[in-house]
Design a protein around this motif. Structure first.
Motif, mmCIF file in Angstrom:
data_model
loop_
_atom_site.group_PDB
_atom_site.id
_atom_site.type_symbol
_atom_site.label_atom_id
_atom_site.label_comp_id
_atom_site.label_asym_id
_atom_site.label_seq_id
_atom_site.Cartn_x
_atom_site.Cartn_y
_atom_site.Cartn_z
ATOM 1 N N GLY A 323 0.784 -1.232 0.000
ATOM 2 C CA GLY A 323 0.000 0.000 0.000
ATOM 3 C C GLY A 323 0.813 1.277 0.000
ATOM 4 N N LYS A 324 2.145 1.190 -0.068
ATOM 5 C CA LYS A 324 2.986 2.380 -0.036
ATOM 6 C C LYS A 324 3.959 2.353 -1.217
ATOM 7 N N GLU A 325 4.004 3.449 -1.946
ATOM 8 C CA GLU A 325 4.865 3.542 -3.112
ATOM 9 C C GLU A 325 6.199 4.176 -2.724
ATOM 10 N N PRO A 326 7.283 3.709 -3.323
ATOM 11 C CA PRO A 326 8.586 4.308 -3.027
ATOM 12 C C PRO A 326 8.698 5.721 -3.574
ATOM 13 N N SER A 327 9.545 6.530 -2.946
ATOM 14 C CA SER A 327 9.787 7.902 -3.399
ATOM 15 C C SER A 327 11.236 8.261 -3.110
ATOM 16 N N PRO A 328 11.775 9.317 -3.746
ATOM 17 C CA PRO A 328 13.174 9.708 -3.512
ATOM 18 C C PRO A 328 13.448 10.112 -2.064
ATOM 19 N N GLN A 329 12.427 10.443 -1.303
ATOM 20 C CA GLN A 329 12.604 10.881 0.082
ATOM 21 C C GLN A 329 12.566 9.728 1.093
ATOM 22 N N ASP A 330 12.454 8.489 0.614
ATOM 23 C CA ASP A 330 12.335 7.366 1.539
ATOM 24 C C ASP A 330 13.574 7.244 2.426
ATOM 25 N N PRO A 331 13.378 6.974 3.713
ATOM 26 C CA PRO A 331 14.517 6.836 4.625
ATOM 27 C C PRO A 331 15.254 5.517 4.421
ATOM 28 N N LEU A 332 16.514 5.503 4.826
ATOM 29 C CA LEU A 332 17.298 4.267 4.796
ATOM 30 C C LEU A 332 17.074 3.507 6.093
ATOM 31 N N VAL A 333 16.787 2.211 5.977
ATOM 32 C CA VAL A 333 16.542 1.388 7.155
ATOM 33 C C VAL A 333 17.207 0.029 6.981
ATOM 34 N N ASP A 334 17.472 -0.636 8.093
ATOM 35 C CA ASP A 334 17.790 -2.058 8.105
ATOM 36 C C ASP A 334 16.507 -2.796 8.496
ATOM 37 N N VAL A 335 16.143 -3.810 7.719
ATOM 38 C CA VAL A 335 14.978 -4.636 8.047
ATOM 39 C C VAL A 335 15.498 -5.888 8.727
ATOM 40 N N VAL A 336 15.075 -6.094 9.984
ATOM 41 C CA VAL A 336 15.717 -7.104 10.817
ATOM 42 C C VAL A 336 14.697 -7.991 11.506
#
Length: 421
Positions: A323-336
């Motif tokens: 339900g969420k589209e990527p954008s240039p402002q997306d934050p960097l995260v580690d998915v853990v």
């Protein structure tokens, strides 16, 4: 790589209800995707008489999936007793099974030769004397050593534990024939997740050249060559799809040239696993925590025990947030996940839409070597498997492990040794 538009359009609108019904996490596989890739593979090799895919059971050893493979006319590539049993339960008999193992035990050889046997693909010249009864049809796995390069997953051929060397291969066939073998095959597998079709064309040429040399030296004809598995899939968005049509067309040309010189054509077998099912599976997991320290972390209810490729190979798996589209402002995260291991990460410094607790994350291209490589470190339990069927319904095809499963091996008849006879 993002899953196909067709897969996502059939899955994403239903995913909240599927997750609510079955609970997360789960692996979900797309029957239509499997069948379409199977059709594409068979079409690519339609000019190659006697072509057959032997699905690599290790990639996705689930009975429901293997029945789909059998329905498409595929055989099965096995390397353990459990995989032999799964394949036979799916309807495979005799030469529908290619048994390729290494450091093979007597028990495994005996299982391979039960119920009509199978194609025995020997990994070591020393195994010839260990086979209880040499079958009529025998194959050897060839390792060309420094003559070819491998890749990071299998390693350099000179460092790989697999196969018979060039110096051994002639003696291997001669020795097998002396023990009663009358029909012969030649196999190799040099790389895993290879995305360059030209590399696989070169592998086909290598096997045909070797078949000609052995045939002339020992006066034998090869019933088949097996160019192995290893066909890659584009895990990253920027990677190209493997050109299977090119491989099929070039294989046809090579066989025509071989036939003109040798007077016969061997059949061509392949044992792809990842290529058939890999792009058509996802691991669906729910965000359950967020943490902001030196990095930003998204904690999910799945962990590396359900998908170890990122931790083991530093492999990339594309991730979407439902339900969420990527954008240039997306934050960097580690998915853990929640393992007591710092490599329990599905993504490292990945740009993702802002993830909130309760969001569903779709970890993609997990249709091969996902659930199959699962483990129980930290007492974590492997998740359930679901199948998105051709009619649009979703069926559970493996339940999640339970604590009872985990503790089952601690219930046993006492057995001890006192140190004396």
């Amino acid at each position: 790589m993002p899953i196909s538009n067709d897969f996502s359009q059939r899955l994403y609108p239903k995913l909240p209800d599927i997750a609510a019904h079955f609970g997360t996490p789960f692996h979900l596989y797309d029957e239509e995707g499997f069948r379409e890739t199977g059709r594409q593979l068979q079409q690519a090799f339609s000019k190659v008489e006697g072509f057959r895919e032997y699905y690599a059971v290790k990639a996705l050893p689930n009975p429901s999936i293997l029945r789909i493979m059998a329905d498409m006319g595929f055989g099965f590539d096995c390397s353990s007793i459990a995989e032999l049993i799964l394949s036979r339960q799916a309807g495979a008999k005799g030469e529908d099974i290619m048994f390729t193992s290494n450091n093979t035990s007597l028990e495994e050889f005996m299982a391979a030769q039960e119920e009509g046997g199978c194609i025995l693909n020997l990994d070591d010249i020393n195994l010839i004397d260990k086979v209880p009864e040499m079958p009529e049809l025998v194959c050897f796995r060839y390792n060309p050593g420094a003559a070819r390069s491998g890749n990071s997953i299998i390693g350099k051929p000179t460092e790989a534990k697999y196969g018979v060397t060039h110096e051994q291969i002639f003696a291997a066939f001669e020795k097998a024939r002396a023990r009663g073998a009358k029909r012969f095959g030649l196999h190799t597998m040099l790389a895993s997740n290879e995305c360059n079709a030209s590399y696989m064309v070169q592998t086909t040429q290598m096997l045909l050249d070797l078949a000609a040399q052995i045939g002339q030296t020992l006066n034998i004809q090869f019933e088949f060559i097996n160019i192995g598995g290893g066909l890659g899939i584009p895990y990253r968005p920027e990677e190209a799809v493997f050109d299977v049509a090119l491989l099929g067309e070039e294989t046809h040309k090579l066989l025509e040239a071989f036939s003109a010189k040798q007077g016969y054509k061997p059949k061509v077998y392949m044992e792809s696993g990842r290529y058939i099912t890999g792009p058509h599976g996802v691991l669906v997991t729910q965000a359950i925590n967020s943490k902001e320290t030196y990095r930003n972390y998204v904690g999910v209810d799945a962990c590396m025990s359900a998908l170890m490729r990122p931790g083991m190979y530093n492999a990339y798996h594309h991730i979407a947030v439902l339900g969420k589209e990527p954008s240039p402002q997306d934050p960097l995260v580690d998915v853990v996940g929640s393992l007591c291991e710092n490599n329990d990460k599905f993504a490292i410094q990945r740009a993702l839409p802002k993830v909130e607790e309760g969001d569903l994350l779709i970890i993609q291209d997990t249709g091969a070597h996902g659930q199959a490589m699962g483990f129980n470190y930290n007492g974590k339990l492997r998740p359930q498997e679901l199948l998105l069927k051709a009619d649009g319904s979703v069926e559970r095809i493996r339940r999640a492990e339970t604590l009872e499963d985990y503790f089952a091996t601690l219930s046993f008849e006492p057995k001890a040794w006192s140190g004396s006879l």
